[in-house]
Design a protein around this motif. Structure first.
Motif, mmCIF file in Angstrom:
data_model
loop_
_atom_site.group_PDB
_atom_site.id
_atom_site.type_symbol
_atom_site.label_atom_id
_atom_site.label_comp_id
_atom_site.label_asym_id
_atom_site.label_seq_id
_atom_site.Cartn_x
_atom_site.Cartn_y
_atom_site.Cartn_z
ATOM 1 N N ASP A 132 5.488 8.316 -5.772
ATOM 2 C CA ASP A 132 5.391 8.433 -4.309
ATOM 3 C C ASP A 132 5.133 7.077 -3.641
ATOM 4 N N ARG A 133 5.375 5.980 -4.371
ATOM 5 C CA ARG A 133 5.116 4.643 -3.816
ATOM 6 C C ARG A 133 6.347 3.727 -3.922
ATOM 7 N N LEU A 134 7.528 4.331 -4.058
ATOM 8 C CA LEU A 134 8.726 3.532 -4.355
ATOM 9 C C LEU A 134 9.013 2.480 -3.302
ATOM 10 N N THR A 135 8.788 2.810 -2.030
ATOM 11 C CA THR A 135 9.178 1.890 -0.956
ATOM 12 C C THR A 135 7.986 1.106 -0.416
ATOM 13 N N HIS A 136 6.841 1.188 -1.091
ATOM 14 C CA HIS A 136 5.693 0.377 -0.681
ATOM 15 C C HIS A 136 5.855 -1.049 -1.207
ATOM 16 N N ARG A 137 5.501 -2.005 -0.359
ATOM 17 C CA ARG A 137 5.468 -3.392 -0.821
ATOM 18 C C ARG A 137 4.076 -3.679 -1.396
ATOM 19 N N PRO A 138 3.977 -4.752 -2.200
ATOM 20 C CA PRO A 138 2.688 -5.014 -2.872
ATOM 21 C C PRO A 138 1.481 -4.985 -1.930
ATOM 22 N N HIS A 139 1.609 -5.551 -0.695
ATOM 23 C CA HIS A 139 0.432 -5.604 0.180
ATOM 24 C C HIS A 139 0.030 -4.223 0.686
ATOM 25 N N GLN A 140 0.893 -3.234 0.494
ATOM 26 C CA GLN A 140 0.556 -1.871 0.923
ATOM 27 C C GLN A 140 -0.046 -1.058 -0.221
ATOM 28 N N LEU A 141 -0.234 -1.698 -1.349
ATOM 29 C CA LEU A 141 -0.746 -0.991 -2.526
ATOM 30 C C LEU A 141 -2.125 -1.523 -2.907
ATOM 31 N N SER A 142 -2.927 -0.669 -3.510
ATOM 32 C CA SER A 142 -4.228 -1.118 -4.022
ATOM 33 C C SER A 142 -4.012 -1.988 -5.262
ATOM 34 N N GLY A 143 -5.059 -2.669 -5.696
ATOM 35 C CA GLY A 143 -4.963 -3.519 -6.890
ATOM 36 C C GLY A 143 -4.497 -2.733 -8.114
ATOM 37 N N GLY A 144 -5.087 -1.563 -8.301
ATOM 38 C CA GLY A 144 -4.711 -0.744 -9.457
ATOM 39 C C GLY A 144 -3.249 -0.325 -9.387
ATOM 40 N N GLU A 145 -2.806 -0.009 -8.167
ATOM 41 C CA GLU A 145 -1.394 0.379 -8.005
ATOM 42 C C GLU A 145 -0.462 -0.807 -8.259
ATOM 43 N N ARG A 146 -0.871 -1.984 -7.816
ATOM 44 C CA ARG A 146 -0.035 -3.171 -8.073
ATOM 45 C C ARG A 146 0.120 -3.403 -9.579
HETATM 46 P P1 ADP Z 1 -8.119 1.327 -3.067
HETATM 47 O O1 ADP Z 1 -8.073 2.831 -3.197
HETATM 48 O O2 ADP Z 1 -7.756 0.613 -4.321
HETATM 49 O O3 ADP Z 1 -9.350 0.796 -2.419
HETATM 50 P P2 ADP Z 1 -6.811 1.285 -0.492
HETATM 51 O O4 ADP Z 1 -7.977 2.092 -0.016
HETATM 52 O O5 ADP Z 1 -6.475 0.007 0.155
HETATM 53 O O6 ADP Z 1 -6.914 0.980 -2.058
HETATM 54 O O7 ADP Z 1 -5.523 2.195 -0.446
HETATM 55 C C1 ADP Z 1 -5.563 3.600 -0.553
HETATM 56 C C2 ADP Z 1 -4.140 4.102 -0.508
HETATM 57 O O8 ADP Z 1 -3.496 3.763 0.720
HETATM 58 C C3 ADP Z 1 -3.320 3.450 -1.602
HETATM 59 O O9 ADP Z 1 -2.725 4.499 -2.344
HETATM 60 C C4 ADP Z 1 -2.269 2.628 -0.935
HETATM 61 O O10 ADP Z 1 -0.990 2.868 -1.497
HETATM 62 C C5 ADP Z 1 -2.280 3.084 0.490
HETATM 63 N N1 ADP Z 1 -2.222 1.882 1.362
HETATM 64 C C6 ADP Z 1 -3.133 0.899 1.443
HETATM 65 N N2 ADP Z 1 -2.783 -0.023 2.351
HETATM 66 C C7 ADP Z 1 -1.607 0.403 2.899
HETATM 67 C C8 ADP Z 1 -0.725 -0.121 3.883
HETATM 68 N N3 ADP Z 1 -0.962 -1.251 4.538
HETATM 69 N N4 ADP Z 1 0.385 0.581 4.154
HETATM 70 C C9 ADP Z 1 0.654 1.717 3.486
HETATM 71 N N5 ADP Z 1 -0.135 2.270 2.556
HETATM 72 C C10 ADP Z 1 -1.243 1.620 2.242
#
Ligand code: ADP
Ligand code: ADP
Length: 218
Positions: A132-146
């Protein structure tokens, strides 16, 4: 035959540093193990030799049945691209590419067309729980997701061997535990995985530990 075989491997760097001293190591297909030791003990050097990124000063390195010393650079690159996946502490994702693009780009070496690369990339992202994260760019993902994206990129071509250099080093303990759990799943599905870590807790959670100190396996 083993997937990794080091026999009497010594590595010296210019200036006379002995980074590895006569190291022996045998890793069978299907293993999940940690190389564990403090900073400076030779872990990265060992990873570079196993990953065929560098060559030993003395001794034999055999990967997937191939004696690394006897392979010319071009064949070594092919071995590396097709048979070994790499995961690093810094995720090394392209910031302008979404998750699917980052994983698909890792398959450029295969020479298959983009639709097939993207199909394989999507399957790999589903495997690591990011369908469910195919179109997310790295900055939109958490560290673990990256890091999961980076792992998907490393396994998308189904290499038999995955090398992970401090894969939890940039993660909080919860995300780190998630990454370790993912590595276990991938191992159960058949990938041989070698993890490098200075974190005793991460190492202790894996079936085999190879402790290192001062360039030796102890
Ligand atoms: P973590 O749970 O590691 O602290 P975040 O709280 O930042 O990470 O992110 C929670 C969820 O929201 C993640 O699954 C991430 O994919 C999504 N997310 C975070 N930042 C963005 C963003 N800028 N745009 C879209 N989705 C985001
Ligand atoms: P670790 O990954 O366990 O921290 P390394 O393999 O990076 O250990 O380093 C082992 C030893 O080799 C250390 O003494 C380090 O300073 C030295 N070393 C590593 N890389 C180089 C290099 N390119 N040139 C010279 N010395 C190096």
């Amino acid at each position: 035959r083993p997937v990794i075989e080091l026999a009497g491997v010594t590595k010296t760097y210019p200036g006379g540093v002995f980074a590895l001293r006569s190291v022996d190591l045998v890793v069978d297909y299907g293993e999940l193990l940690a190389i564990v030791g403090p900073s400076g003990s030779g872990k990265s050097t060992m990873l570079n030799l196993i990953g065929t990124l560098d060559r030993a000063s003395r001794g034999t390195v055999r990967i997937d049945g191939h004696d690394v010393a006897s392979l010319p650079d071009r064949q070594l690159s092919a071995l590396r691209a097709r048979r070994i996946g790499f995961v690093f502490q810094q995720f090394h994702l392209a910031p302008g590419r979404d998750a699917l693009g980052n994983v698909a780009d890792g398959l450029l070496y295969t020479g298959v067309g983009r639709p097939e690369r993207e199909r394989s990339a999507e399957a790999a992202l589903v495997r690591v729980g990011l369908g469910d994260r195919l179109t997310h760019r790295p900055h939109q993902l958490s560290g673990g997701e990256r890091q999961r994206v980076a792992i998907a990129r490393a396994v998308a071509g189904d290499p038999p061997l995955l090398l992970a250099d401090e894969p939890t080093g940039n993660l909080d303990s919860v995300s780190g535990a998630g990454v370790v759990a993912l590595l276990r799943e991938l191992n159960e599905a058949g990938t041989t995985i070698l993890v490098i870590t200075h974190d005793r807790e991460v190492a202790g959670g894996l079936p085999r530990q190879v402790p290192m100190r001062d360039g030796r396996v102890i």
